[in-house]
Write a protein that holds these residues in place. Structure first.
Motif, PDB file in Angstrom:
ATOM      1  N   ARG A  53      51.261  41.766  35.217  1.00 12.82           N
ATOM      2  CA  ARG A  53      50.933  42.799  36.210  1.00 12.82           C
ATOM      3  C   ARG A  53      50.582  44.117  35.522  1.00 12.82           C
ATOM      4  O   ARG A  53      49.605  44.784  35.898  1.00 12.82           O
ATOM      5  N   ALA A  92      55.836  40.416  34.967  1.00 10.12           N
ATOM      6  CA  ALA A  92      55.696  41.870  34.980  1.00 10.12           C
ATOM      7  C   ALA A  92      54.742  42.347  33.891  1.00 10.12           C
ATOM      8  O   ALA A  92      54.027  43.346  34.067  1.00 10.12           O
ATOM      9  N   VAL A 141      46.614  45.575  42.734  1.00  8.47           N
ATOM     10  CA  VAL A 141      47.378  44.605  41.952  1.00  8.47           C
ATOM     11  C   VAL A 141      48.774  44.438  42.532  1.00  8.47           C
ATOM     12  O   VAL A 141      49.261  43.311  42.713  1.00  8.47           O
ATOM     13  N   ASN A 142      49.429  45.544  42.857  1.00  9.00           N
ATOM     14  CA  ASN A 142      50.789  45.463  43.390  1.00  9.00           C
ATOM     15  C   ASN A 142      50.825  44.752  44.732  1.00  9.00           C
ATOM     16  O   ASN A 142      51.787  44.027  45.023  1.00  9.00           O
ATOM     17  N   PHE A 197      50.673  41.005  43.994  1.00  9.01           N
ATOM     18  CA  PHE A 197      51.910  40.542  43.370  1.00  9.01           C
ATOM     19  C   PHE A 197      53.076  40.584  44.352  1.00  9.01           C
ATOM     20  O   PHE A 197      53.883  39.648  44.399  1.00  9.01           O
ATOM     21  N   ASP A 198      53.180  41.658  45.116  1.00  8.71           N
ATOM     22  CA  ASP A 198      54.288  41.762  46.068  1.00  8.71           C
ATOM     23  C   ASP A 198      54.212  40.667  47.125  1.00  8.71           C
ATOM     24  O   ASP A 198      55.242  40.138  47.568  1.00  8.71           O
ATOM     25  N   SER A 220      60.386  41.289  37.121  1.00 12.59           N
ATOM     26  CA  SER A 220      59.669  42.415  37.735  1.00 12.59           C
ATOM     27  C   SER A 220      59.623  43.648  36.844  1.00 12.59           C
ATOM     28  O   SER A 220      58.888  44.590  37.144  1.00 12.59           O
TER      29      SER A 220
END
Length: 744
Positions: free
Chosen positions: A557, A554, A570-571, A574-575, A62
């Motif tokens: 991302r 990471a 994007v977050n 990904f989350d 991450s």
């Protein structure tokens, strides 16, 4: 690894541990110290702290890597494409009768760290096939009990495979080694060995080892091995692990990354130079990673081939009797002239030309969309009948495809052959040039590659043809896009593991298989939200930054955020998917239409309260309706003289995503409204001259992560079109299953 088309992902839909043991296990002769401290440290007056191994639960990173990770971004002006850490000089001879390879290897390795290195760790991958007590076989038993997978064959007497270290020497000293278990696998697993050095390697120093080894190939179970006179020689030589530095792939200290050979995992290694001489019977056809250095040399019925390739991190080869070759070339901007070769058995001659074409087309697409192909060769191998598990494997400049006796244009068979070829070539970028860690972050290879493969097929306009011959004769040709199939096989509802999880710490092999399709589906949805041009630009930037440098999740991302400028989008993806197990399921649950009639009761008019009589009101309403009917005798919408209030209710059963709701009115018009993703439910109210007859979430069909698309729409009257379509597609799938089985 083999594409999900045949790895338990696509095929079923298309066709209707670790054991707690100590850090050290059984030792080989010569023996090593009992503790994890090399013999060289025993006489030192300076306290020595052993360099740790990457944790057995290491997974999705991450924290982005530092700007100087792996020597910093490659500009193209360096003397070599990669920062070469290791080189292998190997002389190997195949004993064709025994399917064994005798090898002498000189390993040269550079210590990139600021620490003295007194022990190194090496992979002995072939020992995964030495006995049923290996990590590979013990995990296979557990994982396949909870899901299907490739590689279910059993080995019989005389079919096991292994690798023996006959000697390991540093200068004139024989070194000691012992088997270790970085992931706490069974004591009977011998796929990782620690070698204790006679002389430590200082910071920035170099190590040279001379290794004598014997590799016994197994009968093909998965990835490597022999069948008949066919030998796919992969994971066959002692291979050093990766020494990672702080700021590289989430590392906070110097550490060795050298995991056991798991059932559902593959490889990770340093870039370097491979200089390999292969001696085989002269009547065998040979292909390998890299290019020939000079013509083959023949003597006494044996031929020696000298292959050299720099800036790669693995080496595999094939030796097969009676095989044929088909050659082509690729020339494109920024690439050298690429010699493309297909090596195939006579029974699969029909597959040779399609594999060659798909390979050359892939060279063009990946070069255009990610970056120019940097090597001078590309070799594709079609395994023989009964060795299918050797198909669908990838190595730098070299991969294995699949074979079919008949390949009719436009059929499911051709799609399968093209897809696997494109997929295995694509690994040359995501596994090969980017060199992500397939042990700990398989989504960066298998998943991203699957996504990019589907983009290529979409650009080709190559959908999956579901029609049987009878349906084609009747003019009924149902098709399904590749991304649609991905979402159907992605295990979207309540996934047990994040797609960023490592390859082995999973509920089942099916969960591992979903890394392919769920990553492709998540990237598809992210593409829809960011826009295709932005997504392609972001992946070009990701490739440019991290080629030859081992990126992490990471780092991917960060590239997506930097290029798109939309961190919140994007977050969220990904989350929810890379680091979490959130799932999406939005539904339209009801439509309520209410005619806005005049109401009985009292009201104030011009300062006076008057009463509206209910009986009189009924008469007025009836008269108004009759008058409206006379004026609109042919209107069948049921609109009437009064306006309507319509309420559409949507529910959220999973994670939030932005949605578009399209409502269609009785007059045929429609309106789109946005649901920003907040709340567990929402009611949308519409007032107009007609009723709402249907409502649909995601009318443009861009949210593929939604686990249940059937509840995305709702209508006030039943429509059988969907059920008829599903029934037709199911029948087509079943008929194609029977047709395809007949060709296997």
């Amino acid at each position: 690894m083999r594409s999900s088309f045949r790895s338990g992902g696509w095929l079923p839909v298309l066709f209707v541990l670790a054991w707690p043991v100590g850090a050290l296990a059984r030792q080989t002769a010569p023996t090593a110290p009992a503790a994890d401290v090399p013999a060289a440290a025993a006489t030192s007056t300076t306290p020595y702290v052993p360099i740790p191994l990457a944790a057995p639960d290491a997974a999705a990173v991450s924290t982005p890597s530092g700007p100087n990770a792996w020597g910093g971004e490659r500009t193209g002006n360096e003397p070599t494409l990669s920062d070469r850490v290791v080189s292998y000089h190997i002389d190997a001879e195949l004993d064709a009768a025994k399917h064994a390879v005798h090898g002498k290897e000189q390993l040269q390795w550079r210590n990139r760290s600021d620490r003295e290195v007194r022990s190194i760790y090496m992979h002995l991958y072939l020992n995964a096939f030495a006995n049923e007590g290996s990590t590979f076989f013990t995990e296979r038993e557990v994982l396949t009990a909870h899901g299907s997978s490739r590689g279910n064959a059993s080995l019989k007497k005389g079919q096991w495979g292994w690798i023996d270290l006959n000697s390991v020497r540093q200068a004139d000293t024989d070194l000691k080694w012992s088997f270790v278990h970085p992931d706490h696998g069974p004591a009977t697993d011998h796929t990782v060995v620690r070698v204790d050095l006679a002389q430590p390697v200082p910071p920035g120093g170099e190590l040279t080892l001379d290794i004598d080894f014997l590799s016994q190939l197994p009968r093909v179970v998965e990835r490597t091995g022999w069948f008949g006179d066919f030998n796919l020689v992969a994971q066959w030589f002692p291979k050093i692990g990766v020494l990672e530095l702080p700021g590289e792939r989430g590392a906070t200290e110097v550490r060795w990354n050298c995991h056991e050979f798991h059932f559902d995992s593959e490889f990770y290694a340093d870039f370097g130079l491979y200089d390999v001489r292969l001696t085989v019977p002269s009547d065998y056809t040979v292909g390998a990673v890299g290019q020939l250095d000079g013509p083959p040399q023949t003597a006494d019925g044996k031929t020696t081939y000298h292959y050299v390739q720099g800036d790669v991190h693995d080496f595999a080869w094939v030796a097969a009797k009676g095989y044929r070759t088909l050659d082509g070339t690729y020339e494109g901007p920024g690439s050298p002239k690429v010699a493309v070769r297909v090596i195939y058995p006579p029974e699969y001659v029909a597959s040779a030309t399609p594999v060659l074409k798909a390979s050359i087309d892939s060279l063009g697409y990946f070069s255009k969309t990610l970056g120019a192909y940097p090597y001078k060769t590309l070799t594709a191998v079609v395994p023989p009948y009964n060795a299918g598990e050797a198909g669908g494997m990838e190595y730098p400049t070299f991969f294995t495809a699949e074979g079919y006796k008949e390949v009719e244009p436009g059929t499911l068979t051709q799609f399968a052959l093209d897809f696997v070829t494109i997929h295995e070539f694509g690994h040359g970028y995501f596994y090969g040039i980017l060199a992500s860690n397939e042990f700990e972050e398989p989504m960066l290879d298998e998943g991203l590659n699957e996504y990019w493969d589907q983009r290529m097929l979409r650009e080709r306009g190559q959908d999956i043809d579901l029609a049987s011959p009878l349906m084609k004769w009747l003019g009924i040709v149902p098709q399904m896009s590749g991304f649609t199939v991905e979402r159907l096989t992605a295990g979207l509802r309540r996934p047990p593991d994040p797609i960023g999880e490592n390859a082995w710490d999973r509920l089942s092999s099916s969960s591992y298989g979903s890394v392919y399709s769920r990553t492709a589906t998540a990237m598809h949805d992210l593409e829809e939200r960011l826009g295709r041009p932005v997504m392609e630009k972001a992946f070009r930037e990701y490739y440019k930054r991290w080629r030859y440098r081992h990126p992490s999740a990471a780092d991917l991302r960060a590239a997506l955020i930097d290029v798109s400028g939309k961190p919140e989008i994007v977050n969220q993806v990904f989350d929810q998917t890379v680091y979490g197990t959130a799932w999406v399921d939005d539904a339209v649950t009801s439509i309520d239409n209410e005619e806005m009639l005049p109401q009985a009761g009292t009201e104030v008019v011009d300062g006076k309260r008057i009463e509206v009589d209910a009986e009189a009101l009924k008469k007025n309403i009836a008269k108004a309706r009759a008058d409206w009917k006379k004026k609109h005798p042919d209107d069948a919408s049921g609109q009437g003289p009064y306006r309507w209030r319509s309420t559409v209710t949507v529910r959220r059963f999973g994670a939030p995503v932005p949605q578009t709701l399209r409502v269609t009115f009785s007059g045929g018009k429609h309106a789109d409204v946005n649901w920003d993703g907040r709340g567990r439910w929402k009611r949308f109210e519409f007032i107009g001259d007609g009723t709402v007859v249907s409502a649909e979430l995601d009318p443009q069909h861009t949210v593929y992560l939604d686990a249940d698309k059937l509840n995305d729409s709702y209508a006030t009257k039943a429509n059988g079109a969907a059920s008829r379509r599903w029934a037709a597609d199911a029948a087509a799938l079943l008929q194609n299953l029977y047709s395809l089985l007949g060709t296997l």
